[in-house]
Write a protein that holds these residues in place. Structure first.
Motif, PDB file in Angstrom:
ATOM      1  N   GLY A  22      -7.454   1.621   4.181  1.00  0.00           N
ATOM      2  CA  GLY A  22      -7.394   2.860   3.404  1.00  0.00           C
ATOM      3  C   GLY A  22      -5.978   3.198   2.970  1.00  0.00           C
ATOM      4  O   GLY A  22      -5.763   3.767   1.896  1.00  0.00           O
ATOM      5  N   ILE A  23      -5.010   2.836   3.780  1.00  0.00           N
ATOM      6  CA  ILE A  23      -3.599   3.051   3.409  1.00  0.00           C
ATOM      7  C   ILE A  23      -3.228   2.117   2.271  1.00  0.00           C
ATOM      8  O   ILE A  23      -2.541   2.518   1.320  1.00  0.00           O
ATOM      9  CB  ILE A  23      -2.670   2.854   4.629  1.00  0.00           C
ATOM     10  CG1 ILE A  23      -2.999   3.868   5.733  1.00  0.00           C
ATOM     11  CG2 ILE A  23      -1.211   2.919   4.220  1.00  0.00           C
ATOM     12  CD1 ILE A  23      -2.827   5.335   5.324  1.00  0.00           C
ATOM     13  N   ILE A  24      -3.696   0.868   2.329  1.00  0.00           N
ATOM     14  CA  ILE A  24      -3.432  -0.062   1.227  1.00  0.00           C
ATOM     15  C   ILE A  24      -4.012   0.511  -0.069  1.00  0.00           C
ATOM     16  O   ILE A  24      -3.352   0.492  -1.114  1.00  0.00           O
ATOM     17  CB  ILE A  24      -3.996  -1.462   1.536  1.00  0.00           C
ATOM     18  CG1 ILE A  24      -3.196  -2.099   2.674  1.00  0.00           C
ATOM     19  CG2 ILE A  24      -3.975  -2.350   0.286  1.00  0.00           C
ATOM     20  CD1 ILE A  24      -3.769  -3.396   3.203  1.00  0.00           C
ATOM     21  N   ALA A  25      -5.224   1.068  -0.008  1.00  0.00           N
ATOM     22  CA  ALA A  25      -5.830   1.692  -1.192  1.00  0.00           C
ATOM     23  C   ALA A  25      -4.979   2.864  -1.681  1.00  0.00           C
ATOM     24  O   ALA A  25      -4.792   3.039  -2.890  1.00  0.00           O
ATOM     25  CB  ALA A  25      -7.256   2.143  -0.879  1.00  0.00           C
ATOM     26  N   ALA A  26      -4.446   3.644  -0.750  1.00  0.00           N
ATOM     27  CA  ALA A  26      -3.593   4.777  -1.135  1.00  0.00           C
ATOM     28  C   ALA A  26      -2.305   4.296  -1.805  1.00  0.00           C
ATOM     29  O   ALA A  26      -1.834   4.907  -2.774  1.00  0.00           O
ATOM     30  CB  ALA A  26      -3.276   5.637   0.084  1.00  0.00           C
ATOM     31  N   LEU A  27      -1.731   3.188  -1.325  1.00  0.00           N
ATOM     32  CA  LEU A  27      -0.515   2.648  -1.934  1.00  0.00           C
ATOM     33  C   LEU A  27      -0.799   2.136  -3.342  1.00  0.00           C
ATOM     34  O   LEU A  27       0.028   2.282  -4.248  1.00  0.00           O
ATOM     35  CB  LEU A  27       0.079   1.543  -1.055  1.00  0.00           C
ATOM     36  CG  LEU A  27       0.458   1.945   0.374  1.00  0.00           C
ATOM     37  CD1 LEU A  27       1.033   0.760   1.135  1.00  0.00           C
ATOM     38  CD2 LEU A  27       1.398   3.133   0.400  1.00  0.00           C
ATOM     39  N   ILE A  28      -1.977   1.553  -3.524  1.00  0.00           N
ATOM     40  CA  ILE A  28      -2.396   1.138  -4.867  1.00  0.00           C
ATOM     41  C   ILE A  28      -2.481   2.369  -5.770  1.00  0.00           C
ATOM     42  O   ILE A  28      -1.954   2.378  -6.882  1.00  0.00           O
ATOM     43  CB  ILE A  28      -3.744   0.388  -4.812  1.00  0.00           C
ATOM     44  CG1 ILE A  28      -3.579  -0.961  -4.118  1.00  0.00           C
ATOM     45  CG2 ILE A  28      -4.336   0.229  -6.212  1.00  0.00           C
ATOM     46  CD1 ILE A  28      -4.888  -1.625  -3.732  1.00  0.00           C
ATOM     47  N   ASP A  29      -3.115   3.420  -5.275  1.00  0.00           N
ATOM     48  CA  ASP A  29      -3.263   4.649  -6.052  1.00  0.00           C
ATOM     49  C   ASP A  29      -1.909   5.286  -6.344  1.00  0.00           C
ATOM     50  O   ASP A  29      -1.695   5.839  -7.420  1.00  0.00           O
ATOM     51  CB  ASP A  29      -4.175   5.616  -5.309  1.00  0.00           C
ATOM     52  CG  ASP A  29      -4.801   6.670  -6.207  1.00  0.00           C
ATOM     53  OD1 ASP A  29      -5.094   6.365  -7.376  1.00  0.00           O
ATOM     54  OD2 ASP A  29      -5.008   7.792  -5.721  1.00  0.00           O
ATOM     55  N   ASP A  30      -0.970   5.177  -5.390  1.00  0.00           N
ATOM     56  CA  ASP A  30       0.376   5.725  -5.591  1.00  0.00           C
ATOM     57  C   ASP A  30       1.187   4.917  -6.599  1.00  0.00           C
ATOM     58  O   ASP A  30       2.260   5.354  -7.026  1.00  0.00           O
ATOM     59  CB  ASP A  30       1.136   5.796  -4.263  1.00  0.00           C
ATOM     60  CG  ASP A  30       0.751   7.008  -3.433  1.00  0.00           C
ATOM     61  OD1 ASP A  30       0.087   7.921  -3.961  1.00  0.00           O
ATOM     62  OD2 ASP A  30       1.116   7.036  -2.242  1.00  0.00           O
TER      63      ASP A  30
ATOM     64  N   ARG B 296       2.634 -13.222  -0.191  1.00  0.00           N
ATOM     65  CA  ARG B 296       1.225 -13.597  -0.123  1.00  0.00           C
ATOM     66  C   ARG B 296       0.350 -12.464  -0.654  1.00  0.00           C
ATOM     67  O   ARG B 296       0.595 -11.293  -0.354  1.00  0.00           O
ATOM     68  CB  ARG B 296       0.825 -13.924   1.315  1.00  0.00           C
ATOM     69  CG  ARG B 296       1.586 -15.127   1.880  1.00  0.00           C
ATOM     70  CD  ARG B 296       1.204 -15.408   3.295  1.00  0.00           C
ATOM     71  NE  ARG B 296       1.469 -14.234   4.129  1.00  0.00           N
ATOM     72  CZ  ARG B 296       1.206 -14.147   5.413  1.00  0.00           C
ATOM     73  NH1 ARG B 296       0.655 -15.159   6.052  1.00  0.00           N
ATOM     74  NH2 ARG B 296       1.497 -13.059   6.091  1.00  0.00           N
ATOM     75  N   LEU B 297      -0.670 -12.840  -1.420  1.00  0.00           N
ATOM     76  CA  LEU B 297      -1.598 -11.861  -1.971  1.00  0.00           C
ATOM     77  C   LEU B 297      -2.426 -11.259  -0.840  1.00  0.00           C
ATOM     78  O   LEU B 297      -3.091 -11.980  -0.097  1.00  0.00           O
ATOM     79  CB  LEU B 297      -2.497 -12.518  -3.019  1.00  0.00           C
ATOM     80  CG  LEU B 297      -3.435 -11.616  -3.797  1.00  0.00           C
ATOM     81  CD1 LEU B 297      -2.673 -10.565  -4.611  1.00  0.00           C
ATOM     82  CD2 LEU B 297      -4.320 -12.453  -4.720  1.00  0.00           C
ATOM     83  N   VAL B 298      -2.383  -9.937  -0.715  1.00  0.00           N
ATOM     84  CA  VAL B 298      -3.050  -9.202   0.348  1.00  0.00           C
ATOM     85  C   VAL B 298      -4.348  -8.571  -0.153  1.00  0.00           C
ATOM     86  O   VAL B 298      -5.360  -8.558   0.545  1.00  0.00           O
ATOM     87  CB  VAL B 298      -2.112  -8.104   0.906  1.00  0.00           C
ATOM     88  CG1 VAL B 298      -2.839  -7.157   1.836  1.00  0.00           C
ATOM     89  CG2 VAL B 298      -0.907  -8.736   1.576  1.00  0.00           C
ATOM     90  N   ALA B 299      -4.317  -8.027  -1.370  1.00  0.00           N
ATOM     91  CA  ALA B 299      -5.478  -7.329  -1.915  1.00  0.00           C
ATOM     92  C   ALA B 299      -5.387  -7.307  -3.438  1.00  0.00           C
ATOM     93  O   ALA B 299      -4.303  -7.422  -4.016  1.00  0.00           O
ATOM     94  CB  ALA B 299      -5.540  -5.896  -1.382  1.00  0.00           C
ATOM     95  N   THR B 300      -6.551  -7.174  -4.060  1.00  0.00           N
ATOM     96  CA  THR B 300      -6.627  -6.963  -5.503  1.00  0.00           C
ATOM     97  C   THR B 300      -7.436  -5.703  -5.742  1.00  0.00           C
ATOM     98  O   THR B 300      -8.243  -5.292  -4.894  1.00  0.00           O
ATOM     99  CB  THR B 300      -7.291  -8.157  -6.225  1.00  0.00           C
ATOM    100  OG1 THR B 300      -8.631  -8.295  -5.739  1.00  0.00           O
ATOM    101  CG2 THR B 300      -6.505  -9.438  -6.006  1.00  0.00           C
ATOM    102  N   SER B 301      -7.218  -5.088  -6.890  1.00  0.00           N
ATOM    103  CA  SER B 301      -7.886  -3.825  -7.167  1.00  0.00           C
ATOM    104  C   SER B 301      -8.138  -3.666  -8.658  1.00  0.00           C
ATOM    105  O   SER B 301      -7.367  -4.164  -9.487  1.00  0.00           O
ATOM    106  CB  SER B 301      -7.001  -2.669  -6.679  1.00  0.00           C
ATOM    107  OG  SER B 301      -7.589  -1.421  -6.977  1.00  0.00           O
ATOM    108  N   THR B 302      -9.215  -2.966  -8.970  1.00  0.00           N
ATOM    109  CA  THR B 302      -9.476  -2.530 -10.338  1.00  0.00           C
ATOM    110  C   THR B 302      -9.736  -1.031 -10.304  1.00  0.00           C
ATOM    111  O   THR B 302     -10.175  -0.487  -9.282  1.00  0.00           O
ATOM    112  CB  THR B 302     -10.694  -3.250 -10.958  1.00  0.00           C
ATOM    113  OG1 THR B 302     -11.841  -3.006 -10.143  1.00  0.00           O
ATOM    114  CG2 THR B 302     -10.440  -4.742 -11.087  1.00  0.00           C
ATOM    115  N   SER B 303      -9.457  -0.384 -11.419  1.00  0.00           N
ATOM    116  CA  SER B 303      -9.646   1.061 -11.487  1.00  0.00           C
ATOM    117  C   SER B 303      -9.928   1.487 -12.930  1.00  0.00           C
ATOM    118  O   SER B 303      -9.484   0.844 -13.871  1.00  0.00           O
ATOM    119  CB  SER B 303      -8.382   1.778 -10.993  1.00  0.00           C
ATOM    120  OG  SER B 303      -8.566   3.176 -10.992  1.00  0.00           O
TER     121      SER B 303
END
Length: 161
Positions: free
Chosen positions: A78-86, A145-152
Motif C-alpha cells: 500500500g505504501i508503494i501504491a501511495a508513492l506511485i500516487d505521489d 530492479r523493477l519492483v512494480a508497474t502501475s496504470t491509472s
C-alpha cells in the motif's frame, strides 16, 4: 533559488527547480485558494523530484522507511501504491495545468523492497482525452530492479474541461 526552496520544503535545489517548472504560477494561486502545495503526503514520504519532461514524465525518489515495513521488514504494498500516487499526482496536475482526481489505480507487484532502501518511481502520461489522462508508472529499487508497474486513469477537475 532560496525563494523556490521556501515554497517546496524538503526538496533538494534540483527538485525544487523541477517543482517550480511543473507548477510555476499555480503554486501561489493554489495556495491562495486553500490548496496544500506540496501536499502533506509528498512531504511525509520525503519525495525528491529527479527529472521532469514537461507534461509527459516525472521521476521521483523516495526512502523505503522502516516505519512502513511489514513484519518481514519489506515495504508494504500500500505504501508503494501511495508513492506511485505521489508521483502521478503532481504529473497529472502539471499535465492538465490544474487539479485532478484519480479514477482508478492498478498496481502489479513483481518483487519486494527491503527496508531501508530507496525506490524510484517513473510516471508517464500515455494518453489524453478532453478530461481524462491515462498514465503508467514503473517502480525500481536502489539496484535498478523493477519492483512494480502501475496504470491509472485520472480526471481533470478544471471547470473548462
Amino acid at each position: 533559488m532560496t525563494q523556490i526552496l521556501d515554497k517546496v520544503p524538503g526538496q533538494t535545489p534540483a527538485g525544487a527547480a523541477i517543482f517550480e517548472d511543473m507548477f510555476g504560477s499555480f503554486i501561489e494561486e493554489a495556495r491562495a485558494s486553500g490548496v496544500q502545495i506540496p501536499p502533506n503526503s509528498i512531504q511525509e514520504s520525503r519525495a525528491t523530484f529527479l527529472e521532469y519532461e514537461s507534461r509527459k514524465r516525472l521521476l521521483s525518489e523516495f526512502p523505503a522507511q522502516e516505519k512502513h515495513a511489514n513484519p518481514l521488514g519489506m515495504l508494504q504494498g500500500g505504501i508503494i501504491a501511495a508513492l506511485i500516487d505521489d508521483t502521478m499526482g503532481p504529473l497529472s496536475f502539471a499535465a492538465v495545468r490544474g487539479p485532478t482526481t484519480t479514477l482508478n489505480l492498478s498496481v502489479n507487484y513483481l518483487r519486494s523492497v527491503k527496508c531501508p532502501d530507496r525506490v524510484r518511481v517513473e510516471a508517464r502520461v500515455t494518453g489524453r482525452g478532453r478530461q481524462v489522462l491515462h498514465m503508467e508508472a514503473d517502480v525500481f529499487d536502489s539496484r535498478g530492479r523493477l519492483v512494480a508497474t502501475s496504470t491509472s486513469t485520472v480526471l481533470s477537475l478544471k471547470e473548462d474541461g
